[in-house]
Design a protein around this motif. Structure first.
Motif, short mmCIF file in Angstrom:
data_model
loop_
_atom_site.label_atom_id
_atom_site.label_comp_id
_atom_site.label_asym_id
_atom_site.label_seq_id
_atom_site.Cartn_x
_atom_site.Cartn_y
_atom_site.Cartn_z
N UNK A 182 0.64 -6.95 -6.42
CA UNK A 182 -0.48 -7.52 -5.36
C UNK A 182 -0.50 -6.42 -4.32
N UNK A 183 0.58 -5.98 -3.92
CA UNK A 183 0.84 -4.64 -2.98
C UNK A 183 -0.26 -3.70 -3.51
N UNK A 184 0.29 -3.20 -4.66
CA UNK A 184 -0.49 -2.07 -5.07
C UNK A 184 -2.05 -2.06 -5.26
N UNK A 185 -2.38 -3.28 -5.56
CA UNK A 185 -3.87 -3.48 -5.90
C UNK A 185 -4.58 -3.84 -4.36
N UNK A 186 -3.78 -3.77 -3.36
CA UNK A 186 -4.56 -3.90 -2.03
C UNK A 186 -4.92 -2.78 -1.46
N UNK A 187 -4.24 -1.80 -1.94
CA UNK A 187 -4.10 -0.48 -1.13
C UNK A 187 -5.51 0.28 -1.53
N UNK A 188 -6.19 0.66 -0.45
CA UNK A 188 -7.51 1.03 -0.74
C UNK A 188 -7.67 2.61 -0.35
N UNK A 189 -6.56 3.31 0.29
CA UNK A 189 -6.39 4.83 0.35
C UNK A 189 -4.96 5.31 0.10
N UNK A 190 -5.20 6.24 -0.64
CA UNK A 190 -3.85 6.89 -1.04
C UNK A 190 -3.80 8.30 -0.65
N UNK A 191 -2.89 8.58 0.13
CA UNK A 191 -2.33 10.13 0.28
C UNK A 191 -1.17 10.49 0.05
N UNK A 192 -1.37 11.72 -0.32
CA UNK A 192 -0.23 12.53 -0.85
C UNK A 192 0.29 13.74 0.00
N UNK A 193 1.28 13.98 0.81
CA UNK A 193 1.61 15.26 1.38
C UNK A 193 2.10 16.33 0.55
N UNK A 194 2.25 16.13 -1.06
CA UNK A 194 2.56 16.89 -1.65
C UNK A 194 1.16 18.00 -2.19
N UNK A 195 1.45 19.25 -1.90
CA UNK A 195 0.43 20.08 -1.94
C UNK A 195 -0.31 20.31 -3.40
N UNK A 196 -1.62 20.51 -3.38
CA UNK A 196 -2.22 20.89 -4.53
C UNK A 196 -2.04 22.27 -4.60
N UNK A 197 -1.67 22.79 -5.88
CA UNK A 197 -1.38 24.28 -6.00
C UNK A 197 -2.51 24.86 -7.03
N UNK A 198 -2.83 26.08 -6.25
CA UNK A 198 -3.85 26.72 -7.11
C UNK A 198 -3.45 27.54 -8.35
N UNK A 199 -4.30 27.28 -9.40
CA UNK A 199 -4.01 27.81 -10.64
C UNK A 199 -4.58 29.51 -10.72
#
Length: 345
Positions: free
Chosen positions: A214-231
């Motif tokens: 129920x907690x996961x289903x209620x989340x509307x915005x998700x943020x990750x401080x882990x960087x996107x890495x350029x390929x």
């Protein structure tokens, strides 16, 4: 000419409160180096020492955004909750209910370690006795889950799991005239700080329980401080590894995902760059959750970012109709993500 003496007490109460609350605000300045003396809360903490009335007036500013980056910070915060409980039991004027005033909370790695890992630790570390943990969870749960924006190091998710279980078991019965039960949390934005792929067994502690799902289903915005890495030089970035094991289908209300990426190609490996704590310019890329979720629960390995089209603070529409937004330029270091989070989100 006689000098005019003007006292703060001469101000109307409403104006005095406005001044106090303004003075107590923190900007979480990214350029400022914080230590034990110069911390984001130094002004409001000083005001709390003036009088009981000052303390009560400025505590909401102190509690609006709670940063607990290290286990000892969490232990100190829990000790403050235990103290407030003692004030409450004694009907003391110093009692203050934290939960209604907490809007954002950051808990770093190993935040669930409420007892000291070092048997020789300084008692000022405020380690809790194991017998105190149930009461600590009881007091922390309504405060932690009151935050509309909650950030966690992955090794602190166990603390969330305990608080969710306690909140679920303690929730009041659903009134007969209500179709859906009220969720015992306010969290809408979840920030997960993860480097490597997350063990699926740990995800199951959330997905396989009624309160976790129920907690996961209620989340509307998700943020990750882990960087996107350029390929490659064509602005194609690999998604964080932990997203490959994240059950994104469980985030049924998810609308947006926010991911950071470097403005320019870093001179060294990103992991080494973060370890050394070197500052670098970053953007926050906001994209719709539909871009990461498909009917087969597949997760794309990479994402195209149009730096030449999207400027800082602008939006653009890709050829497939997907809208992307890029933040203004941010400065980030190993120890600076909580300030970026507190300032931007």
């Amino acid at each position: 000419m006689d000098s005019i003496t003007f006292r703060f007490n001469d101000l109307p109460t409403e104006l005095a409160l406005l001044i106090l609350r303004y003075a107590a605000q923190t900007t979480f300045d990214q350029a400022e180096k914080y230590d034990k003396v110069n911390c984001p809360y130094s002004s409001v903490l000083t005001l709390c020492l003036v009088s009981k009335n000052f303390r009560r007036a400025v505590l909401p500013a102190l509690l609006h955004t709670v940063l607990l980056p290290k286990p000892r910070n969490v232990r100190v915060f829990v000790q403050a909750l235990l103290t407030q409980e003692a004030y409450k039991q004694a009907s003391s004027d110093l009692h203050f209910d934290y939960a209604p005033h907490v809007h954002k909370m950051w808990i770093g790695l190993d935040g669930g370690n409420l007892t000291s890992a070092d048997l020789l630790a300084d008692p000022r570390e405020y380690a809790l006795q194991p017998s105190e943990r149930p009461l600590a969870i009881n007091l922390l749960t309504p405060v932690m889950l009151a935050a509309s924006s909650l950030a966690l190091g992955w090794t602190s998710v166990d603390l969330l799991i305990e608080c969710l279980e306690h909140a679920w078991e303690s929730r009041p019965a659903t009134p007969v005239n209500e179709e859906h039960p009220r969720l015992p949390w306010n969290t809408e934005t979840l920030t997960l700080s993860c480097g490597d792929p997350i063990n699926r067994t740990k995800w199951k502690c959330l997905t396989d329980t009624p309160q976790g799902s129920a907690f996961l289903a209620s989340i509307s915005h998700l943020l990750s401080p882990t960087y996107l890495c350029r390929d490659n030089p064509l602005q194609v970035y690999r998604l964080p590894e932990w997203m490959k094991t994240a059950p994104l289908a469980s985030f049924k209300s998810l609308q947006t995902v926010i991911l950071p990426y470097p403005c320019t190609t870093p001179p060294i490996n990103l992991r080494a760059l973060v370890t050394t704590g070197v500052d670098m310019q970053m953007h926050l890329l906001t994209l719709p959750a539909t871009l990461l979720k498909d009917p087969n629960n597949g997760i794309p390995k990479a994402i195209k970012v149009f730096d030449d089209i999207i400027g800082p603070g602008e939006e653009a529409t890709r050829s497939d109709g997907t809208r992307l937004q890029v933040s203004e330029v941010l400065w980030c270091s190993r120890s600076g993500w909580e300030k970026v989070w507190a300032w931007m989100l």
